[in-house]
Design a protein around this motif. Structure first.
Motif, PDB file in Angstrom:
ATOM      1  N   ILE A 117      13.265 -14.669 -14.478  1.00 23.21           N
ATOM      2  CA  ILE A 117      12.279 -13.591 -14.548  1.00 23.21           C
ATOM      3  C   ILE A 117      12.527 -12.833 -15.850  1.00 23.21           C
ATOM      4  CG2 ILE A 117      11.327 -11.555 -13.395  1.00 23.21           C
ATOM      5  CD1 ILE A 117      11.297 -14.134 -11.650  1.00 23.21           C
ATOM      6  N   GLY A 118      11.522 -12.748 -16.713  1.00 27.79           N
ATOM      7  CA  GLY A 118      11.679 -12.097 -18.009  1.00 27.79           C
ATOM      8  C   GLY A 118      11.726 -10.586 -17.915  1.00 27.79           C
ATOM      9  N   ALA A 119      12.207  -9.974 -18.978  1.00 30.50           N
ATOM     10  CA  ALA A 119      12.322  -8.522 -19.072  1.00 30.50           C
ATOM     11  C   ALA A 119      10.980  -7.841 -18.803  1.00 30.50           C
ATOM     12  CB  ALA A 119      12.827  -8.122 -20.457  1.00 30.50           C
ATOM     13  N   ASN A 120      11.027  -6.763 -18.054  1.00 30.85           N
ATOM     14  CA  ASN A 120       9.861  -5.916 -17.777  1.00 30.85           C
ATOM     15  C   ASN A 120       8.736  -6.605 -17.011  1.00 30.85           C
ATOM     16  OD1 ASN A 120      10.741  -3.417 -19.027  1.00 30.85           O
ATOM     17  ND2 ASN A 120      10.636  -4.572 -20.924  1.00 30.85           N
ATOM     18  N   ALA A 121       8.990  -7.764 -16.437  1.00 29.87           N
ATOM     19  CA  ALA A 121       7.987  -8.395 -15.577  1.00 29.87           C
ATOM     20  C   ALA A 121       7.836  -7.560 -14.311  1.00 29.87           C
ATOM     21  CB  ALA A 121       8.402  -9.819 -15.218  1.00 29.87           C
ATOM     22  N   THR A 122       6.651  -7.578 -13.712  1.00 30.85           N
ATOM     23  CA  THR A 122       6.389  -6.880 -12.457  1.00 30.85           C
ATOM     24  C   THR A 122       5.968  -7.912 -11.419  1.00 30.85           C
ATOM     25  OG1 THR A 122       5.704  -4.862 -13.603  1.00 30.85           O
ATOM     26  CG2 THR A 122       4.960  -5.129 -11.327  1.00 30.85           C
ATOM     27  N   LEU A 123       6.643  -7.879 -10.269  1.00 31.85           N
ATOM     28  CA  LEU A 123       6.352  -8.821  -9.185  1.00 31.85           C
ATOM     29  C   LEU A 123       5.819  -8.037  -7.999  1.00 31.85           C
ATOM     30  CD1 LEU A 123       8.548 -10.172 -11.063  1.00 31.85           C
ATOM     31  CD2 LEU A 123       9.137 -11.535  -9.087  1.00 31.85           C
ATOM     32  N   LEU A 124       4.606  -8.378  -7.542  1.00 35.07           N
ATOM     33  CA  LEU A 124       3.992  -7.674  -6.421  1.00 35.07           C
ATOM     34  C   LEU A 124       4.584  -8.137  -5.096  1.00 35.07           C
ATOM     35  CD1 LEU A 124       0.277  -7.309  -7.520  1.00 35.07           C
ATOM     36  CD2 LEU A 124       2.217  -5.799  -7.907  1.00 35.07           C
ATOM     37  N   PRO A 125       4.406  -7.347  -4.030  1.00 35.57           N
ATOM     38  CA  PRO A 125       5.060  -7.633  -2.740  1.00 35.57           C
ATOM     39  C   PRO A 125       4.653  -8.974  -2.141  1.00 35.57           C
ATOM     40  CG  PRO A 125       4.039  -5.457  -2.718  1.00 35.57           C
ATOM     41  CD  PRO A 125       3.609  -6.126  -3.977  1.00 35.57           C
ATOM     42  N   GLY A 126       5.615  -9.611  -1.472  1.00 32.77           N
ATOM     43  CA  GLY A 126       5.339 -10.778  -0.662  1.00 32.77           C
ATOM     44  C   GLY A 126       5.218 -12.097  -1.392  1.00 32.77           C
ATOM     45  N   ILE A 127       5.418 -12.112  -2.701  1.00 28.34           N
ATOM     46  CA  ILE A 127       5.245 -13.370  -3.434  1.00 28.34           C
ATOM     47  C   ILE A 127       6.533 -14.184  -3.458  1.00 28.34           C
ATOM     48  CG2 ILE A 127       3.386 -12.443  -4.873  1.00 28.34           C
ATOM     49  CD1 ILE A 127       5.462 -12.367  -7.161  1.00 28.34           C
ATOM     50  N   PHE A 185       8.585  -4.370   5.463  1.00 25.53           N
ATOM     51  CA  PHE A 185       8.414  -4.505   4.021  1.00 25.53           C
ATOM     52  C   PHE A 185       8.141  -5.963   3.658  1.00 25.53           C
ATOM     53  CE2 PHE A 185      10.784  -0.516   4.248  1.00 25.53           C
ATOM     54  CZ  PHE A 185       9.963   0.275   3.457  1.00 25.53           C
ATOM     55  N   SER A 186       7.341  -6.171   2.624  1.00 27.11           N
ATOM     56  CA  SER A 186       6.981  -7.509   2.152  1.00 27.11           C
ATOM     57  C   SER A 186       7.872  -7.862   0.975  1.00 27.11           C
ATOM     58  CB  SER A 186       5.522  -7.532   1.700  1.00 27.11           C
ATOM     59  OG  SER A 186       4.674  -7.170   2.764  1.00 27.11           O
ATOM     60  N   MET A 240       0.850  -1.203   0.000  1.00 25.22           N
ATOM     61  CA  MET A 240       0.000   0.000   0.000  1.00 25.22           C
ATOM     62  C   MET A 240       0.881   1.246   0.000  1.00 25.22           C
ATOM     63  SD  MET A 240      -3.157  -1.041   0.023  1.00 25.22           S
ATOM     64  CE  MET A 240      -4.136   0.290   0.627  1.00 25.22           C
ATOM     65  N   PRO A 241       1.628   1.487  -1.072  1.00 23.45           N
ATOM     66  CA  PRO A 241       2.582   2.599  -1.060  1.00 23.45           C
ATOM     67  C   PRO A 241       1.904   3.967  -1.050  1.00 23.45           C
ATOM     68  CG  PRO A 241       2.457   1.632  -3.245  1.00 23.45           C
ATOM     69  CD  PRO A 241       1.629   0.773  -2.340  1.00 23.45           C
ATOM     70  N   ARG A 242       2.392   4.819  -0.179  1.00 25.40           N
ATOM     71  CA  ARG A 242       1.969   6.217  -0.094  1.00 25.40           C
ATOM     72  C   ARG A 242       3.210   7.056   0.161  1.00 25.40           C
ATOM     73  NH1 ARG A 242      -3.057   6.268  -2.089  1.00 25.40           N
ATOM     74  NH2 ARG A 242      -4.520   5.084  -0.856  1.00 25.40           N
ATOM     75  N   SER A 243       3.226   8.250  -0.364  1.00 28.30           N
ATOM     76  CA  SER A 243       4.367   9.130  -0.153  1.00 28.30           C
ATOM     77  C   SER A 243       4.537   9.439   1.333  1.00 28.30           C
ATOM     78  CB  SER A 243       4.166  10.435  -0.927  1.00 28.30           C
ATOM     79  OG  SER A 243       5.265  11.285  -0.742  1.00 28.30           O
ATOM     80  N   LYS A 244       5.731   9.198   1.839  1.00 29.33           N
ATOM     81  CA  LYS A 244       6.124   9.486   3.228  1.00 29.33           C
ATOM     82  C   LYS A 244       5.349   8.689   4.271  1.00 29.33           C
ATOM     83  CE  LYS A 244       8.978  12.543   1.705  1.00 29.33           C
ATOM     84  NZ  LYS A 244      10.358  12.200   1.554  1.00 29.33           N
ATOM     85  N   VAL A 245       4.712   7.578   3.855  1.00 26.71           N
ATOM     86  CA  VAL A 245       4.031   6.669   4.775  1.00 26.71           C
ATOM     87  C   VAL A 245       4.675   5.300   4.590  1.00 26.71           C
ATOM     88  CG1 VAL A 245       1.839   5.590   5.414  1.00 26.71           C
ATOM     89  CG2 VAL A 245       1.880   7.964   4.598  1.00 26.71           C
TER      90      VAL A 245
END
Length: 156
Positions: A108-118, A97-98, A87-92
């Motif tokens: 992991i392929g190019a430009n893949a996005t991995l969400l936190p905690g996986i 961290f997960s 739940m990213p927020r500026s200055k919070v």
């Protein structure tokens, strides 16, 4: 002995294993632990609470945030995006961290996005541009947004 390009910014309190190559404009923060025979390509950042195993390739433009754990023989393609705050927020900032865990032999392929905690399982493959929202089982190949299993690899 590690090979470190003169333009790399490496904290003295980090650990870099024998035979590892660190290329141009890489930043490695205090406390990071990197194994031997790795290749850390240009324009990458590794925060302090990151552990990287042996024989890992990290291509250009990869940022590994606190809590990330990368096991041996992993390949991370260019500009793969790792995250660690659900739940990213500026200055919070979260209490903890997960981080993301990538198990032995995964790619992991190019430009893949991995969400936190996986966790990416052993020898799994994440296709280029995939958005990984949940754990990936060992020997699975995932693609798409959200990433879905398209096949299983054999273990031989």
């Amino acid at each position: 002995m590690a090979s470190i390009h003169p333009s790399a910014d490496i904290a003295a309190e980090s650990t870099i294993g024998e035979g590892t190559r660190v290329w141009q404009f890489v930043v490695i923060l205090r406390g990071a632990r990197i194994g031997g025979n790795c290749n850390i390509c240009a324009h990458s950042l590794i925060e302090g609470d990151v552990v990287i195993g042996n024989n890992v390739t990290i291509k250009s433009g990869v940022f590994l945030w606190d809590g990330t754990r990368i096991e041996d023989d992993v390949f991370i393609g260019p500009n793969a995006t790792f995250t660690n705050d659900p739940m990213p927020r500026s200055k919070v900032y979260p209490d903890a961290f997960s981080g993301i865990t990538v198990r032995r032999g995964a790619s992991i392929g190019a430009n893949a996005t991995l969400l936190p905690g996986i966790t990416i399982g052993e020898h799994a493959m994440v296709g280029a541009g995939a958005v990984v929202t949940k754990d990936v089982d060992e020997y699975s190949v995932v693609v798409g947004n959200p990433a879905r299993v398209v096949r299983k690899l054999s273990d031989d």
